[in-house]
Design a protein around this motif. Structure first.
Motif, PDB file in Angstrom:
ATOM      1  N   ASN A  17       0.799  -1.218   0.000  1.00  0.00           N
ATOM      2  CA  ASN A  17       0.000   0.000   0.000  1.00  0.00           C
ATOM      3  C   ASN A  17       0.839   1.280   0.000  1.00  0.00           C
ATOM      4  N   ALA A  18       2.052   1.226   0.511  1.00  0.00           N
ATOM      5  CA  ALA A  18       2.863   2.442   0.662  1.00  0.00           C
ATOM      6  C   ALA A  18       3.175   3.053  -0.700  1.00  0.00           C
ATOM      7  N   GLY A  19       3.341   4.360  -0.732  1.00  0.00           N
ATOM      8  CA  GLY A  19       3.699   4.990  -1.990  1.00  0.00           C
ATOM      9  C   GLY A  19       3.845   6.496  -1.874  1.00  0.00           C
ATOM     10  N   VAL A  20       4.381   7.082  -2.933  1.00  0.00           N
ATOM     11  CA  VAL A  20       4.532   8.525  -3.032  1.00  0.00           C
ATOM     12  C   VAL A  20       3.899   8.975  -4.345  1.00  0.00           C
ATOM     13  N   MET A  21       3.563  10.265  -4.418  1.00  0.00           N
ATOM     14  CA  MET A  21       2.867  10.755  -5.602  1.00  0.00           C
ATOM     15  C   MET A  21       3.365  12.131  -6.018  1.00  0.00           C
ATOM     16  N   ALA A  22       3.712  12.249  -7.294  1.00  0.00           N
ATOM     17  CA  ALA A  22       3.977  13.537  -7.936  1.00  0.00           C
ATOM     18  C   ALA A  22       4.995  14.389  -7.185  1.00  0.00           C
ATOM     19  N   ARG A  23       6.123  13.769  -6.854  1.00  0.00           N
ATOM     20  CA  ARG A  23       7.202  14.510  -6.196  1.00  0.00           C
ATOM     21  C   ARG A  23       8.210  15.025  -7.213  1.00  0.00           C
ATOM     22  N   PRO A  24       8.897  16.092  -6.884  1.00  0.00           N
ATOM     23  CA  PRO A  24      10.025  16.513  -7.736  1.00  0.00           C
ATOM     24  C   PRO A  24      11.038  15.378  -7.834  1.00  0.00           C
ATOM     25  N   LEU A  25      11.889  15.447  -8.833  1.00  0.00           N
ATOM     26  CA  LEU A  25      12.825  14.355  -9.090  1.00  0.00           C
ATOM     27  C   LEU A  25      13.656  14.012  -7.857  1.00  0.00           C
ATOM     28  N   PHE A  26      13.681  12.724  -7.520  1.00  0.00           N
ATOM     29  CA  PHE A  26      14.568  12.204  -6.487  1.00  0.00           C
ATOM     30  C   PHE A  26      14.926  10.783  -6.873  1.00  0.00           C
ATOM     31  N   ARG A  27      16.030  10.291  -6.331  1.00  0.00           N
ATOM     32  CA  ARG A  27      16.524   8.970  -6.706  1.00  0.00           C
ATOM     33  C   ARG A  27      16.961   8.199  -5.463  1.00  0.00           C
ATOM     34  N   ASP A  28      16.979   6.868  -5.584  1.00  0.00           N
ATOM     35  CA  ASP A  28      17.515   6.061  -4.496  1.00  0.00           C
ATOM     36  C   ASP A  28      19.033   5.970  -4.627  1.00  0.00           C
ATOM     37  N   GLN A  29      19.664   5.243  -3.727  1.00  0.00           N
ATOM     38  CA  GLN A  29      21.125   5.185  -3.713  1.00  0.00           C
ATOM     39  C   GLN A  29      21.707   4.504  -4.942  1.00  0.00           C
ATOM     40  N   GLU A  30      20.891   3.729  -5.645  1.00  0.00           N
ATOM     41  CA  GLU A  30      21.354   3.057  -6.856  1.00  0.00           C
ATOM     42  C   GLU A  30      21.035   3.859  -8.113  1.00  0.00           C
ATOM     43  N   GLY A  31      20.433   5.021  -7.935  1.00  0.00           N
ATOM     44  CA  GLY A  31      20.137   5.892  -9.069  1.00  0.00           C
ATOM     45  C   GLY A  31      18.773   5.696  -9.693  1.00  0.00           C
ATOM     46  N   HIS A  32      17.939   4.827  -9.112  1.00  0.00           N
ATOM     47  CA  HIS A  32      16.610   4.603  -9.674  1.00  0.00           C
ATOM     48  C   HIS A  32      15.680   5.764  -9.326  1.00  0.00           C
ATOM     49  N   GLU A  33      14.860   6.142 -10.279  1.00  0.00           N
ATOM     50  CA  GLU A  33      13.898   7.223 -10.059  1.00  0.00           C
ATOM     51  C   GLU A  33      13.023   6.887  -8.861  1.00  0.00           C
ATOM     52  N   GLY A  34      12.719   7.876  -8.028  1.00  0.00           N
ATOM     53  CA  GLY A  34      12.123   7.640  -6.729  1.00  0.00           C
ATOM     54  C   GLY A  34      10.751   7.002  -6.719  1.00  0.00           C
ATOM     55  N   HIS A  35       9.828   7.435  -7.590  1.00  0.00           N
ATOM     56  CA  HIS A  35       8.501   6.822  -7.625  1.00  0.00           C
ATOM     57  C   HIS A  35       8.607   5.350  -8.004  1.00  0.00           C
ATOM     58  N   PHE A  36       9.415   5.051  -9.010  1.00  0.00           N
ATOM     59  CA  PHE A  36       9.617   3.675  -9.441  1.00  0.00           C
ATOM     60  C   PHE A  36      10.247   2.859  -8.317  1.00  0.00           C
ATOM     61  N   SER A  37      11.196   3.464  -7.596  1.00  0.00           N
ATOM     62  CA  SER A  37      11.903   2.767  -6.530  1.00  0.00           C
ATOM     63  C   SER A  37      10.994   2.437  -5.353  1.00  0.00           C
ATOM     64  N   ILE A  38      10.226   3.402  -4.874  1.00  0.00           N
ATOM     65  CA  ILE A  38       9.394   3.189  -3.687  1.00  0.00           C
ATOM     66  C   ILE A  38       8.093   2.463  -4.031  1.00  0.00           C
ATOM     67  N   ASN A  39       7.371   2.982  -5.014  1.00  0.00           N
ATOM     68  CA  ASN A  39       6.049   2.438  -5.320  1.00  0.00           C
ATOM     69  C   ASN A  39       6.112   1.027  -5.882  1.00  0.00           C
ATOM     70  N   TYR A  40       7.133   0.757  -6.689  1.00  0.00           N
ATOM     71  CA  TYR A  40       7.200  -0.544  -7.348  1.00  0.00           C
ATOM     72  C   TYR A  40       8.398  -1.398  -6.937  1.00  0.00           C
ATOM     73  N   LEU A  41       9.619  -0.910  -7.171  1.00  0.00           N
ATOM     74  CA  LEU A  41      10.788  -1.770  -7.030  1.00  0.00           C
ATOM     75  C   LEU A  41      11.002  -2.233  -5.590  1.00  0.00           C
ATOM     76  N   GLY A  42      10.761  -1.371  -4.625  1.00  0.00           N
ATOM     77  CA  GLY A  42      10.881  -1.775  -3.230  1.00  0.00           C
ATOM     78  C   GLY A  42       9.892  -2.873  -2.876  1.00  0.00           C
ATOM     79  N   HIS A  43       8.678  -2.774  -3.409  1.00  0.00           N
ATOM     80  CA  HIS A  43       7.677  -3.808  -3.173  1.00  0.00           C
ATOM     81  C   HIS A  43       8.019  -5.104  -3.906  1.00  0.00           C
ATOM     82  N   PHE A  44       8.632  -4.977  -5.082  1.00  0.00           N
ATOM     83  CA  PHE A  44       9.106  -6.178  -5.791  1.00  0.00           C
ATOM     84  C   PHE A  44      10.144  -6.909  -4.940  1.00  0.00           C
ATOM     85  N   ARG A  45      11.105  -6.166  -4.412  1.00  0.00           N
ATOM     86  CA  ARG A  45      12.129  -6.770  -3.540  1.00  0.00           C
ATOM     87  C   ARG A  45      11.478  -7.457  -2.334  1.00  0.00           C
TER      88      ARG A  45
END
Length: 307
Positions: free
Chosen positions: A94-122
């Motif tokens: 359920n966790a997620g972020v919406m419409a934020r200015p550009l931010f990235r995780d430590q591996e360089g992944h775009e933040g929405h993709f990282s939190i909303n999807y990739l973190g949940h995939f992991r």
């Protein structure tokens, strides 16, 4: 329907649930209703102290530290969870972020993709043994009508080549979550694990904190006094109504033999949206879901085989 109405008569005694983002907004309401049905619930949180305060008074809830943008944090959490729990009956992402200015995780992944999807995939890949151990489990993934903004750009997931747009980033992450349910259900159905993606509706929760008043006015989402407009016919819902489809996907017996579908308004959505409702064909396309899965496996080093 509200989550309470959906859950009427549901008995989850002895079941274990996990709800990311479970200490505020839709997640908090989901936790409250599932706990009232008898489930034991784990709520991961960036700040456990704040989360425990928000969840005070709800029985059967444990709060553990987790930051979905941090792969190490996810692995640490999953290892601890598996040491303490042998099964996981309901996983709600359920966790997620919406419409934020550009931010990235430590591996360089775009933040929405990282939190909303990739973190949940992991998280899901690491918790897979517990989902299988439950023999009959469900994974509910929060997508959004925002998936209609755009498909996933498999050649530029992290906005390296194309100009960054916060709404495109949000839309891509929500399409990714719908595709995630398709690919995950393909892997899980033989093990009794079914996956669903959900559009909860337009709800005023803490997730909108990055939107300006002019953006909210453009959505016709708030009254002149700043209070949220509630009009379910236009998809503007209360938190209780918004959590309804999540709880329906997690508990409804009618879904025992269904999976990999996108749901809204406590029903499986129609394909080819009309007036905003429904799901775009690209968001439930199996071929695209598998391509995204393979890309995610390469990015994370985690995988679940189709058996």
């Amino acid at each position: 329907m509200t989550a309470e109405e959906v859950a009427r008569g549901v008995d989850l005694a002895g079941q274990v649930a996990l709800v990311t983002g479970g200490s505020s907004g839709l997640g908090l309401e989901t936790v409250r209703v599932l706990a009232a049905c008898g489930a034991r619930i784990c709520v991961p949180a960036i700040d456990p102290l704040v989360a425990r305060a928000a969840l005070r008074g709800i029985d059967g809830v444990d709060v553990w530290p987790l930051d979905l943008i941090d792969g190490v944090s996810i692995k640490t959490f999953a290892t601890a969870f598996l040491e303490r729990q042998s099964r996981l009956d309901i996983l709600i992402l359920n966790a997620g972020v919406m419409a934020r200015p550009l931010f990235r995780d430590q591996e360089g992944h775009e933040g929405h993709f990282s939190i909303n999807y990739l973190g949940h995939f992991r998280l899901t890949a690491l918790l897979w043994p517990a989902l299988i151990a439950a023999a009959k489990s469900r994974v509910v993934i929060l997508s959004s009508r925002g998936h209609q903004i755009c498909d996933v750009d498999l050649d530029d997931l992290d906005f390296v080549r194309r100009p960054y747009d916060k709404w495109m980033a949000y839309g891509q992450s929500k399409t990714a979550n719908a595709l995630f349910a398709v690919a995950l259900d393909t892997r899980g159905r033989r093990h009794g694990v079914r996956a669903f993606s959900v559009h909860p509706g337009m709800i005023m929760t803490p997730g909108i904190r990055h939107l300006s008043r002019s953006e909210l006015d453009a959505f016709d989402a708030v009254a002149p006094d700043g209070s949220p407009i509630i009009d379910p016919a236009r998809d503007m819902k209360t938190v209780g109504q918004g959590a309804g489809t999540t709880v329906w996907c997690a508990t409804a017996a009618v879904l025992d033999s269904i999976g990999g579908v996108y749901c809204e308004n406590c029903d499986v959505a129609l394909i080819e949206p009309s007036e905003g409702f429904g799901v775009r064909p690209y968001a439930i396309n199996l071929e695209r879901a598998e391509k995204l899965w393979r890309a995610s496996a390469r990015l994370t080093g985690l995988d679940i085989a189709i058996t």
